[in-house]
Write an enzyme that holds these catalytic residues in place. Sequence first.
Site, PDB file in Angstrom:
ATOM      1  N   ASN A 105      44.059  31.428  71.073  1.00 60.66           N
ATOM      2  CA  ASN A 105      44.766  32.488  71.798  1.00 60.66           C
ATOM      3  C   ASN A 105      46.010  31.853  72.411  1.00 60.66           C
ATOM      4  O   ASN A 105      45.928  31.148  73.406  1.00 60.66           O
ATOM      5  CB  ASN A 105      43.849  33.068  72.883  1.00 60.66           C
ATOM      6  CG  ASN A 105      44.564  34.100  73.740  1.00 60.66           C
ATOM      7  OD1 ASN A 105      45.708  34.470  73.463  1.00 60.66           O
ATOM      8  ND2 ASN A 105      43.899  34.556  74.784  1.00 60.66           N
ATOM      9  N   TRP A 106      47.147  32.107  71.787  1.00 62.92           N
ATOM     10  CA  TRP A 106      48.389  31.456  72.239  1.00 62.92           C
ATOM     11  C   TRP A 106      48.923  32.071  73.526  1.00 62.92           C
ATOM     12  O   TRP A 106      49.866  31.538  74.118  1.00 62.92           O
ATOM     13  CB  TRP A 106      49.452  31.545  71.144  1.00 62.92           C
ATOM     14  CG  TRP A 106      49.123  30.766  69.897  1.00 62.92           C
ATOM     15  CD1 TRP A 106      47.962  30.033  69.660  1.00 62.92           C
ATOM     16  CD2 TRP A 106      49.928  30.611  68.726  1.00 62.92           C
ATOM     17  NE1 TRP A 106      48.018  29.454  68.422  1.00 62.92           N
ATOM     18  CE2 TRP A 106      49.211  29.785  67.817  1.00 62.92           C
ATOM     19  CE3 TRP A 106      51.188  31.083  68.359  1.00 62.92           C
ATOM     20  CZ2 TRP A 106      49.722  29.441  66.561  1.00 62.92           C
ATOM     21  CZ3 TRP A 106      51.694  30.737  67.109  1.00 62.92           C
ATOM     22  CH2 TRP A 106      50.964  29.920  66.225  1.00 62.92           C
ATOM     23  N   LYS A 107      48.406  33.205  73.927  1.00 63.90           N
ATOM     24  CA  LYS A 107      48.902  33.893  75.128  1.00 63.90           C
ATOM     25  C   LYS A 107      50.426  34.045  75.029  1.00 63.90           C
ATOM     26  O   LYS A 107      50.942  34.245  73.932  1.00 63.90           O
ATOM     27  CB  LYS A 107      48.446  33.159  76.394  1.00 63.90           C
ATOM     28  CG  LYS A 107      46.915  32.921  76.363  1.00 63.90           C
ATOM     29  CD  LYS A 107      46.320  32.503  77.659  1.00 63.90           C
ATOM     30  CE  LYS A 107      44.807  32.294  77.488  1.00 63.90           C
ATOM     31  NZ  LYS A 107      44.108  31.971  78.706  1.00 63.90           N
ATOM     32  N   HIS A 144      40.679  40.942  77.198  1.00 63.33           N
ATOM     33  CA  HIS A 144      40.748  39.584  77.747  1.00 63.33           C
ATOM     34  C   HIS A 144      40.782  39.679  79.277  1.00 63.33           C
ATOM     35  O   HIS A 144      41.354  40.622  79.830  1.00 63.33           O
ATOM     36  CB  HIS A 144      42.001  38.873  77.223  1.00 63.33           C
ATOM     37  CG  HIS A 144      42.000  37.417  77.550  1.00 63.33           C
ATOM     38  ND1 HIS A 144      42.398  36.940  78.779  1.00 63.33           N
ATOM     39  CD2 HIS A 144      41.611  36.337  76.837  1.00 63.33           C
ATOM     40  CE1 HIS A 144      42.258  35.610  78.784  1.00 63.33           C
ATOM     41  NE2 HIS A 144      41.787  35.231  77.624  1.00 63.33           N
ATOM     42  N   GLU A 179      42.535  38.255  81.385  1.00 64.16           N
ATOM     43  CA  GLU A 179      43.896  38.369  81.933  1.00 64.16           C
ATOM     44  C   GLU A 179      44.405  39.805  81.832  1.00 64.16           C
ATOM     45  O   GLU A 179      45.129  40.279  82.704  1.00 64.16           O
ATOM     46  CB  GLU A 179      44.833  37.375  81.222  1.00 64.16           C
ATOM     47  CG  GLU A 179      44.574  35.944  81.703  1.00 64.16           C
ATOM     48  CD  GLU A 179      44.807  34.863  80.667  1.00 64.16           C
ATOM     49  OE1 GLU A 179      45.527  35.102  79.680  1.00 64.16           O
ATOM     50  OE2 GLU A 179      44.255  33.758  80.846  1.00 64.16           O
ATOM     51  N   GLU A 225      33.858  34.667  78.009  1.00 60.70           N
ATOM     52  CA  GLU A 225      34.829  33.808  78.672  1.00 60.70           C
ATOM     53  C   GLU A 225      34.629  33.913  80.187  1.00 60.70           C
ATOM     54  O   GLU A 225      35.152  34.844  80.814  1.00 60.70           O
ATOM     55  CB  GLU A 225      36.254  34.238  78.320  1.00 60.70           C
ATOM     56  CG  GLU A 225      36.583  34.137  76.851  1.00 60.70           C
ATOM     57  CD  GLU A 225      38.080  33.961  76.620  1.00 60.70           C
ATOM     58  OE1 GLU A 225      38.455  32.966  75.988  1.00 60.70           O
ATOM     59  OE2 GLU A 225      38.875  34.790  77.100  1.00 60.70           O
ATOM     60  N   GLY A 271      41.514  28.212  81.819  1.00 61.37           N
ATOM     61  CA  GLY A 271      42.705  27.492  82.266  1.00 61.37           C
ATOM     62  C   GLY A 271      42.481  26.628  83.500  1.00 61.37           C
ATOM     63  O   GLY A 271      43.431  26.186  84.132  1.00 61.37           O
ATOM     64  N   SER A 289      38.478  26.640  78.788  1.00 65.47           N
ATOM     65  CA  SER A 289      38.677  25.196  78.809  1.00 65.47           C
ATOM     66  C   SER A 289      37.947  24.460  77.690  1.00 65.47           C
ATOM     67  O   SER A 289      37.399  23.377  77.914  1.00 65.47           O
ATOM     68  CB  SER A 289      38.297  24.622  80.184  1.00 65.47           C
ATOM     69  OG  SER A 289      39.139  25.174  81.184  1.00 65.47           O
ATOM     70  N   GLY A 304      42.388  28.578  74.501  1.00 67.30           N
ATOM     71  CA  GLY A 304      43.702  28.895  75.051  1.00 67.30           C
ATOM     72  C   GLY A 304      44.615  27.680  74.976  1.00 67.30           C
ATOM     73  O   GLY A 304      45.152  27.336  73.923  1.00 67.30           O
ATOM     74  N   GLY A 305      44.774  26.990  76.085  1.00 68.44           N
ATOM     75  CA  GLY A 305      45.708  25.862  76.216  1.00 68.44           C
ATOM     76  C   GLY A 305      45.648  24.867  75.063  1.00 68.44           C
ATOM     77  O   GLY A 305      46.689  24.477  74.515  1.00 68.44           O
TER      78      GLY A 305
HETATM   79  P1  13P Z   1      41.848  28.032  78.169  1.00 71.60           P
HETATM   80  O1  13P Z   1      41.269  27.426  76.890  1.00 71.60           O
HETATM   81  O2  13P Z   1      43.249  27.634  78.412  1.00 71.60           O
HETATM   82  O3  13P Z   1      40.924  27.834  79.318  1.00 71.60           O
HETATM   83  O4  13P Z   1      41.917  29.628  77.895  1.00 71.60           O
HETATM   84  C1  13P Z   1      40.804  30.284  77.425  1.00 71.60           C
HETATM   85  C2  13P Z   1      41.176  31.664  77.046  1.00 71.60           C
HETATM   86  O5  13P Z   1      41.538  32.476  77.884  1.00 71.60           O
HETATM   87  C3  13P Z   1      41.120  32.024  75.618  1.00 71.60           C
HETATM   88  O6  13P Z   1      41.236  33.401  75.433  1.00 71.60           O
END
Ligand code: 13P
Length: 253
Positions: free
Chosen positions: A11-13, A97, A99, A171, A177, A217, A238-239
């Site tokens: 997930n590149w956000k 998600h 977020e 999640e 994050g 994470s 994510g990251g």
């Molecule tokens: P991180 O891997 O950066 O914690 O993000 C997880 C995420 O929100 C994937 O959708």
Amino acid sequence: MIVRTPLIAGNWKMNLTLTDSVSLIKSIAEAIQELTNVDVLVTPPYTSLSVVKETIGDARIALGAQNMHWESKGAFTGEISGLMLVEAGCTHVILGHSERRSLFQETNEMVNKKVKAALEQGLIPIVCIGETLEEREGHQTFDVIQDQLNGSLAHFLVESIIPRTTILAYEPVWAIGTGKTATPEQAQDVHQYIRHWVEGHFGKDTADHLRILYGGSVKPDNAGELMSMPDIDGALVGGASLRPEQFIPIIRF
Ligand code: 13P
């Protein structure tokens, strides 16, 4: 025994320029050439979808988006429909998600409409659920998960059927994050709960086939342990999905 092919999804956000996206996809495509026992998916921002699709070419990398609207067209300034995502080459879409839920006030009801619309368009939804730290500390994790599942999949509960290709992603909000990962046992407990819930509502065959991803994470050094748990069928990263030197070892967990 049913073997569920693991899915590693990035997930590149709201990250990566077009140039960076192309270079990342090229690295992933090269690294996974020989891999056949894992599925890989990336979800770039909308504006990169077509370019990323073109760069993927014949490589075994699926393309998804991070959100969509439930209507297929109309006066919804700033929104994107499932139809448009399909046209851009997407096969998957992340919905609900945390977020989106916390920063953009997305409710279970909205997520439910989006899941329905995605499936109608032929997109595979990745429906995200997860508790906050406060909810976990208040011993409400399972209630929150149950509520989110009941609400986000409300339409399908009425029919008692959902495509078994549907993907769920657990999640925990406190792990996103933050560098804090759920332990494999903590994650497995929730995944097992989710699979039982799916079995109770949609039957054993669906529960056996449906993939449940863990997100929060995920890094190269914890991916293997998480993925070794019986009900964890992949990761939503994510990251670490933004950097080939982190994402590729996760794919190779
Ligand atoms: P991180 O891997 O950066 O914690 O993000 C997880 C995420 O929100 C994937 O959708």
